[in-house]
Design a protein around this motif. Structure first.
Motif, mmCIF file in Angstrom:
data_model
loop_
_atom_site.group_PDB
_atom_site.id
_atom_site.type_symbol
_atom_site.label_atom_id
_atom_site.label_comp_id
_atom_site.label_asym_id
_atom_site.label_seq_id
_atom_site.Cartn_x
_atom_site.Cartn_y
_atom_site.Cartn_z
ATOM 1 N N VAL A 99 0.986 -0.972 0.125
ATOM 2 C CA VAL A 99 -0.139 -0.098 0.153
ATOM 3 C C VAL A 99 0.806 1.270 0.065
ATOM 4 N N LEU A 100 0.756 2.084 -1.008
ATOM 5 C CA LEU A 100 1.528 3.341 -0.971
ATOM 6 C C LEU A 100 0.914 4.122 -0.102
ATOM 7 N N ILE A 101 1.910 4.815 0.478
ATOM 8 C CA ILE A 101 1.728 6.019 1.345
ATOM 9 C C ILE A 101 1.972 7.492 0.846
ATOM 10 N N PHE A 102 0.723 7.954 0.718
ATOM 11 C CA PHE A 102 0.714 9.543 0.138
ATOM 12 C C PHE A 102 0.667 10.463 1.102
ATOM 13 N N ASP A 103 1.616 11.141 1.375
ATOM 14 C CA ASP A 103 1.381 12.257 2.677
ATOM 15 C C ASP A 103 1.137 13.521 2.116
ATOM 16 N N THR A 104 0.109 14.246 2.704
ATOM 17 C CA THR A 104 -0.132 15.488 2.063
ATOM 18 C C THR A 104 -0.564 16.548 3.357
ATOM 19 N N THR A 105 0.609 16.310 4.074
ATOM 20 C CA THR A 105 0.523 17.267 5.409
ATOM 21 C C THR A 105 0.971 18.483 5.054
ATOM 22 N N LEU A 106 1.973 18.580 3.835
ATOM 23 C CA LEU A 106 2.234 19.973 3.138
ATOM 24 C C LEU A 106 1.122 20.560 2.546
ATOM 25 N N ARG A 107 0.225 19.988 2.119
ATOM 26 C CA ARG A 107 -0.797 20.474 1.181
ATOM 27 C C ARG A 107 -2.295 20.453 1.837
ATOM 28 N N ASP A 108 -2.870 19.449 2.052
ATOM 29 C CA ASP A 108 -4.103 19.477 2.885
ATOM 30 C C ASP A 108 -3.965 19.810 4.349
ATOM 31 N N THR B 180 6.514 27.627 7.440
ATOM 32 C CA THR B 180 7.450 28.586 6.670
ATOM 33 C C THR B 180 8.164 27.556 5.556
ATOM 34 N N HIS B 181 8.440 28.340 4.850
ATOM 35 C CA HIS B 181 9.628 27.611 3.716
ATOM 36 C C HIS B 181 10.427 26.491 4.382
ATOM 37 N N ASP B 182 11.244 27.171 5.205
ATOM 38 C CA ASP B 182 12.450 26.300 5.822
ATOM 39 C C ASP B 182 11.763 24.915 6.651
ATOM 40 N N GLU B 183 10.605 25.207 7.468
ATOM 41 C CA GLU B 183 9.837 24.311 7.992
ATOM 42 C C GLU B 183 9.393 23.267 6.936
ATOM 43 N N LYS B 184 8.794 23.702 5.784
ATOM 44 C CA LYS B 184 8.318 22.738 5.028
ATOM 45 C C LYS B 184 9.333 21.873 4.419
ATOM 46 N N PHE C 278 4.751 27.627 -4.480
ATOM 47 C CA PHE C 278 5.590 27.362 -5.629
ATOM 48 C C PHE C 278 7.119 27.075 -5.513
ATOM 49 N N GLU C 279 7.612 28.041 -4.714
ATOM 50 C CA GLU C 279 9.160 28.151 -4.276
ATOM 51 C C GLU C 279 9.172 26.772 -3.146
ATOM 52 N N ALA C 280 8.432 26.478 -2.593
ATOM 53 C CA ALA C 280 8.537 25.495 -1.560
ATOM 54 C C ALA C 280 8.551 24.205 -2.159
ATOM 55 N N VAL C 281 7.611 24.091 -3.232
ATOM 56 C CA VAL C 281 7.401 22.492 -4.023
ATOM 57 C C VAL C 281 8.674 22.516 -4.924
ATOM 58 N N ARG D 265 7.388 17.160 15.335
ATOM 59 C CA ARG D 265 7.693 18.250 14.553
ATOM 60 C C ARG D 265 6.772 19.032 14.046
ATOM 61 N N VAL D 266 5.912 18.105 13.427
ATOM 62 C CA VAL D 266 4.761 18.835 12.822
ATOM 63 C C VAL D 266 3.768 19.638 13.795
ATOM 64 N N ALA D 267 3.739 18.990 14.768
ATOM 65 C CA ALA D 267 2.716 19.895 15.901
ATOM 66 C C ALA D 267 3.772 21.206 16.291
ATOM 67 N N GLN D 268 4.846 21.042 16.467
ATOM 68 C CA GLN D 268 5.636 22.334 16.498
ATOM 69 C C GLN D 268 5.465 23.303 15.397
ATOM 70 N N VAL D 269 5.797 22.940 14.237
ATOM 71 C CA VAL D 269 5.771 23.728 13.134
ATOM 72 C C VAL D 269 4.469 24.343 12.615
ATOM 73 N N SER D 270 3.501 23.585 12.983
ATOM 74 C CA SER D 270 2.078 23.881 12.645
ATOM 75 C C SER D 270 1.477 24.795 13.591
ATOM 76 N N GLY D 271 1.928 24.378 14.836
ATOM 77 C CA GLY D 271 1.201 25.233 15.948
ATOM 78 C C GLY D 271 0.053 24.249 16.617
#
Ligand SMILES: CC(=O)SCCNC(=O)CCNC(=O)[C@H](O)C(C)(C)COP(=O)(O)OP(=O)(O)OC[C@H]1O[C@@H](n2cnc3c(N)ncnc32)[C@H](O)[C@@H]1OP(=O)(O)O
Ligand SMILES: CC(C)C(=O)C(=O)O
Ligand SMILES: [Mg+2]
Length: 519
Positions: free
Chosen positions: A7-16, A26-30, A57-60, A273-279
């Motif tokens: 089963v492929l895991i598709f992570d969309t934390t940085l989009r959805d 932020t850019h660096d966090e992404k 765009f720049e982050a992607v 880390r995601v909890a920290q950077v997303s708040g």
């Protein structure tokens, strides 16, 4: 894909995930999160929505350039400029993917005011365009679970013929239920020509709390890609939580014999880390990664876990990279846990000693919600002041804030003696902390300062957490108050008290095992 159990895991934390109101990273966090996801073995990273902003765009683009193993995907509406921009961003990845979508349900068709035939044509044209740019194209009929089955089959067939290699079935509003989710995938596999040449993906939202169950049901019916986010971050109630589906398939491999390439020992670090950077703090009782997911406070559970951990744990904390103690001390704890905890801290007690300490422990637990290691060390000390860790106490505080600067005036008790100080600073919190340092000079360094609002509104309770370090000893302090500045100084002073207790107990002349205590 030939391996039917993969089963492929598709992570969309940085989009959805980032679409959660307030979760902007932020850019660096992404870049950092993308790197961690790649290292963890995520198959596809949806890195953003390139047409949405220059920043996206720049982050992607940067994530694409730095990617190692994962496919890097950019989202695009069913519009040629969106698709071109997505391609521009992902094209530098070793494995790029364009993901294009359009809402196919009656409600969503009404928005651009397209007839069924007109929308079918848009799908044909946009997927063809995407496929001319990139040989890895994912197409999503947004709100698929509320789309008429005949129309869904028709447009999926069009997308496959136009070159889509993955067909994602979004439950955009978290409306479906497990059996329906499975039936939908099964129906599509049976009815859509070409279905066996592509991968079906499932993309669930958690509005009714069923995202994990719906995703797993879809997999049982034949979907081979799960779209998910770390901590279940995402629009409204969130997306399917990556850690939940991955661990469910690992722990219950007997009934869900599917494999992912995820190194699960990296889950906890990513979650934090995601909890920290997303708040977005993780709720305490969140499955897998919540603070309480592996903690036991009740005596019966603690006793069971100490004798055989499997009595109350279905997976090992180390499997998700958690190497901390699983016993939380509190008012429901029993003697077995207290003895084990004190042993860990270096105290070896006889039965009578344990009996006495237990009485004092219960009294403390009645007053205090959580009992930390430092509270137990203090409890074991013969100093009454240390028992409550209240060598330093905040007595009175006044802060003046304004465009002219900030000034704080603080009165504290230091071992019972009143002392005061007035200081300025770089902001009100800094001014107050400067007062504390003037009253109680210390080499301790503030390593972390965090504020969380516990409730909503301007009268919200703020919980402030600080982490401090001195001579390699690290302690935390936390306090809540409707006044953030007051909560800050209480947390700071609490941490200093802990450091003081800890430095006494670990000083070369302090032998933990021979410490005496008052009965
Ligand atoms: C379920 C999901 O998660 S979908 C993804 C949702 N994510 C986001 O929207 C985050 C990023 N979005 C944005 O930054 C902006 O909405 C943009 C840049 C994409 C578009 O901004 P704007 O041009 O100002 O449009 P706006 O946001 O007001 O409205 C959306 C427009 O896209 C159209 N649209 C929405 N979905 C699609 C689609 N899949 N295909 C084609 N057009 C679409 C709408 O009909 C509307 O068009 P209109 O302006 O001609 O009426
Ligand atoms: C863009 C699509 C896949 C989406 O996020 C949804 O429908 O929930
Ligand atoms: Mg979504």
């Amino acid at each position: 894909m030939t391996d039917k159990s993969k089963v492929l895991i598709f992570d969309t934390t940085l989009r959805d995930g980032e679409q959660s109101p307030g979760a902007t990273m932020t850019h660096d966090e992404k870049l950092e999160i993308a790197e961690l996801l790649d290292e963890m073995g995520v198959d596809i990273i949806e890195a953003g929505f390139p047409i949405a902003s220059i920043g996206d765009f720049e982050a992607v683009s940067e994530i694409a350039k730095r990617s190692k193993n994962a496919v890097i995907c950019g989202l695009a509406r069913a519009k040629m400029p969106d698709i071109d921009r997505a391609w521009e961003a992902v094209q530098h990845a070793a494995k790029p993917r364009i993901h294009t979508f359009i809402g196919t349900s009656p409600l969503h068709r009404a928005i651009p005011n397209l007839s069924m035939d007109e929308m079918a044509q848009v799908i044909h044209d946009t997927v063809t365009h995407a496929r001319n740019l990139c040989d890895n194209v994912q197409w999503s009929p947004m709100d698929a679970t509320r789309t008429e089955h005949d129309y869904l089959c028709r447009v999926i067939e069009i997308a496959i013929k136009a070159g889509a290699t993955t067909i994602n079935i979004p439950d955009t509003v978290g409306y479906t239920a497990p059996r329906e989710s499975a039936d939908l995938i099964k129906m599509l596999i049976e009815r859509v020509p070409g279905a066996d040449e592509i991968v079906f993906a499932t993309h669930c939202h958690n509005d009714l709390g069923m995202a994990t169950a719906n995703s797993l049901a879809a997999v049982e019916a034949g979907a081979r890609q799960i779209e998910c986010t770390i901590n279940g971050l995402g629009e409204r109630a969130g997306n399917t939580a990556l850690e939940e589906v991955v661990m469910a398939m690992k722990v219950r491999h007997d009934i869900m014999p599917y494999d992912t390439g995820i190194d699960t020992t990296k889950i906890m670090n990513l979650s934090r880390r995601v909890a920290q950077v997303s708040g977005f703090a993780v709720q305490f009782n969140k499955a897998i990664v919540g603070k309480n997911a592996f903690l036991h406070e009740s005596g019966i559970h603690q006793d069971g876990v100490l004798k055989n951990v499997e009595t109350f744990e279905i997976m090992k904390p180390a499997d998700i990279g958690l190497n901390e103690a699983n016993i939380a001390m509190g008012k429901h704890s029993g003697r077995a846990a207290l003895r084990a905890k004190l042993n860990d801290l270096g105290y070896e007690l006889g039965d009578n000693q344990l009996k006495d300490v237990f009485v004092r422990f219960k009294a403390l637990a009645d007053r205090k919600k959580e009992i930390y290691d430092d509270d137990l060390i203090a409890l074991m000390s013969d100093s009454a002041a240390n028992t409550d860790s209240d060598y330093l106490q905040v007595k009175w505080l006044r802060v003046i804030c304004g465009s002219d600067g900030q000034e704080a005036e603080l009165k504290m008790l230091v071992n019972g003696e009143e002392k005061s100080s007035t200081c300025g600073g770089d902001g009100p919190v800094d001014a107050v902390f400067n007062c504390v340092k003037a009253i109680y000079p210390t080499q301790a360094k503030l390593k972390l300062y965090q504020v969380h609002a516990v409730t909503e509104g301007t009268d919200a309770q703020a919980t402030v957490s600080v982490r401090m370090e001195e001579d390699g000893r690290i302690v935390t302090g936390s306090a809540s108050d409707t006044d953030t500045i007051l909560a800050s100084v209480k947390a700071y002073v609490g941490a200093l008290n802990r450091l003081r207790v800890r430095s006494q107990k670990t000083a070369p002349d302090a032998d933990m095992k021979s410490v005496s205590f008052k009965l």
